[in-house]
Write an enzyme that holds these catalytic residues in place. Structure first.
Site, PDB file in Angstrom:
ATOM      1  N   VAL B 134     -53.212 -17.607  -1.732  1.00 46.06           N
ATOM      2  CA  VAL B 134     -52.875 -19.014  -1.578  1.00 46.06           C
ATOM      3  C   VAL B 134     -52.039 -19.382  -2.791  1.00 46.06           C
ATOM      4  CG1 VAL B 134     -53.865 -21.344  -1.810  1.00 46.06           C
ATOM      5  CG2 VAL B 134     -54.797 -19.776  -0.118  1.00 46.06           C
ATOM      6  N   CYS B 135     -51.061 -20.268  -2.591  1.00 46.46           N
ATOM      7  CA  CYS B 135     -50.342 -20.861  -3.719  1.00 46.46           C
ATOM      8  C   CYS B 135     -49.621 -19.783  -4.527  1.00 46.46           C
ATOM      9  CB  CYS B 135     -51.367 -21.661  -4.539  1.00 46.46           C
ATOM     10  SG  CYS B 135     -50.741 -22.858  -5.708  1.00 46.46           S
ATOM     11  N   THR B 136     -49.543 -19.936  -5.842  1.00 47.06           N
ATOM     12  CA  THR B 136     -48.806 -18.979  -6.670  1.00 47.06           C
ATOM     13  C   THR B 136     -49.434 -17.586  -6.697  1.00 47.06           C
ATOM     14  OG1 THR B 136     -49.997 -19.647  -8.667  1.00 47.06           O
ATOM     15  CG2 THR B 136     -47.951 -20.821  -8.193  1.00 47.06           C
ATOM     16  N   GLY B 137     -50.598 -17.429  -6.096  1.00 43.26           N
ATOM     17  CA  GLY B 137     -51.236 -16.114  -6.011  1.00 43.26           C
ATOM     18  C   GLY B 137     -50.327 -15.048  -5.414  1.00 43.26           C
ATOM     19  N   GLY B 184     -49.327 -21.507   1.575  1.00 41.53           N
ATOM     20  CA  GLY B 184     -48.625 -22.416   0.672  1.00 41.53           C
ATOM     21  C   GLY B 184     -49.506 -22.897  -0.476  1.00 41.53           C
TER      22      GLY B 184
END
Lengths: 261, 261
Positions: B134-137, B184
């Site tokens: 998720v996200c910047t992961g 996202g």
């Protein structure tokens, strides 16, 4: 400009137009006003998402958050992550912009007749600009006598207990009645958090937080309420949860009797 | 039947038709199959909501979750709640249904060149049915070489860095390419979690989880993406975050060079 082009263009512009952190901070402070203060009850067997959704948005207000419980021992949550309180009932601020109570069926039920917690909520509510909850947390506000004559909501599966405390169960993801703001189950905390952010910091600020959190929800199914999920799935959940729901109802009835007496 | 009537009726039916907890459990087990296993990377300065959204849904699969880091010291998060890892890189399971990496701009940036973490992700990915973020992961998955030629997404403000790692930035709240599932920014974790739940447990199960979490989002504003929020708010965020975004870009460029070399 399509989505990708805009994202890339915006990214390039942002990285091109660098400002020093000091400069950004000075601008922020100029438009900020006093930092809001938040008192958040934390307690054993709460649902961590109930807390983290609102807390994430509160944190983006640049405000001061206080995680408050009877003592500073870590409290266990539904997902195996313990939360360490930062303050106790005794040493937390007497006034706050927001008093907030998260939910969690089992944890809430255990506190419905806990006089120390209910007394703390009553006192904290007196010094709070907004008194608020997500999910089953509203039952605790009710048991503390804070919802009498107020429109309120809760997790859908305990919403029918609200009248025991003199509250008026009301449709809505986030329900506002004067300074009392209650929200629906678990994930309603994000919608609630942004609502609070707009009240304290204004709509522009709340919208920046929404974009920072990329809150553009697209659930893979359209089944987040009993009427959307349908009777079969609703009955499944009520069946699985029936011992816990019965325990909640019985505790709420005793708490309501105590409140009247 | 309107919403309130249905909720009240369903509540009454559920509380009337009580089943013992033992009975419920036996039924669950019958339809369950093997409990899914989840390996979730946790790390300093991650965004707690990135973890808790998916974890909350994973937990409802009745699966086994492992919070994994280099050691078992608590890791600090954005909201002041530390997370204590349950397992280390050495003692976590070698195989899992899901390997998951949360985000958090600063924390992710610090790990983009951290060989111990990248090596762990490569090994864990080999034994995982799904490799996810998720996200910047997703930048960490990219730096570990796991996104080459794969469609992927990330937080909108770092999505333009994905091609550095050979990934194909793709529109979508949750992007699937073979066994790689990326989502996202931050709040996408709830949509992602339900997507994974449906894969592992089937749609009916995922829908029960959605209703349990009352996931019927109603954001107070429609501004969760750059194009919905508009250029002014987007630029505000890029400006405020520009030092962190520049640091992320530079670290990603160095990590990409290392990956190629």
């Amino acid at each position: 400009m399509n989505r990708r082009e805009f994202t890339l263009a915006a990214g390039a512009a942002g990285l091109g137009a660098l400002v020093s952190e000091a400069e950004t901070r000075a601008e922020d402070v100029k438009t900020m006003g006093a930092a809001p203060t938040f008192v958040l009850l934390v307690y054993p067997k709460m649902v961590l998402q109930d807390l983290v959704g609102p807390l994430t948005v509160f944190n983006l207000t640049m405000g001061k958050t206080h995680l408050v419980w009877k003592d500073k021992s870590p409290v266990a949550t539904d997902v195996g992550i313990a939360v360490t309180p930062t303050h106790t009932f005794d040493d937390c601020p007497r006034t706050a912009d927001v008093l907030f109570v998260p939910g969690g069926l089992q944890g809430t039920t255990s506190l419905l007749e806990d006089e120390a917690t209910l007394a703390f909520l009553r006192t904290a509510a007196e010094g709070a600009r907004y008194v608020s909850s997500v999910c089953t947390g509203s039952l605790l506000l009710g048991a503390a006598g804070l919802l009498r004559g107020k429109k309120a909501t809760s997790h859908w599966y305990v919403k029918n207990l609200l009248p025991l405390f003199g509250a008026i169960p009301t449709d809505g993801r986030v329900v506002e009645d004067r300074n009392v703001i209650t929200a629906g189950g678990v994930t309603a905390g994000l919608d609630f958090g942004l609502t609070i952010s707009a009240r304290l910091r204004g709509e522009e600020w709340a919208k920046r937080s929404q974009l920072t959190l990329e809150y553009d929800p697209h659930p893979p199914f359209d089944g987040g309420t009993p009427e959307k999920a349908g009777e079969e799935i609703t009955r499944d959940i009520l069946k699985i949860r029936s011992p816990a729901l019965l325990a909640a109802r019985e505790a709420a009835q005793r708490a309501a009797a105590r409140l009247r007496g």
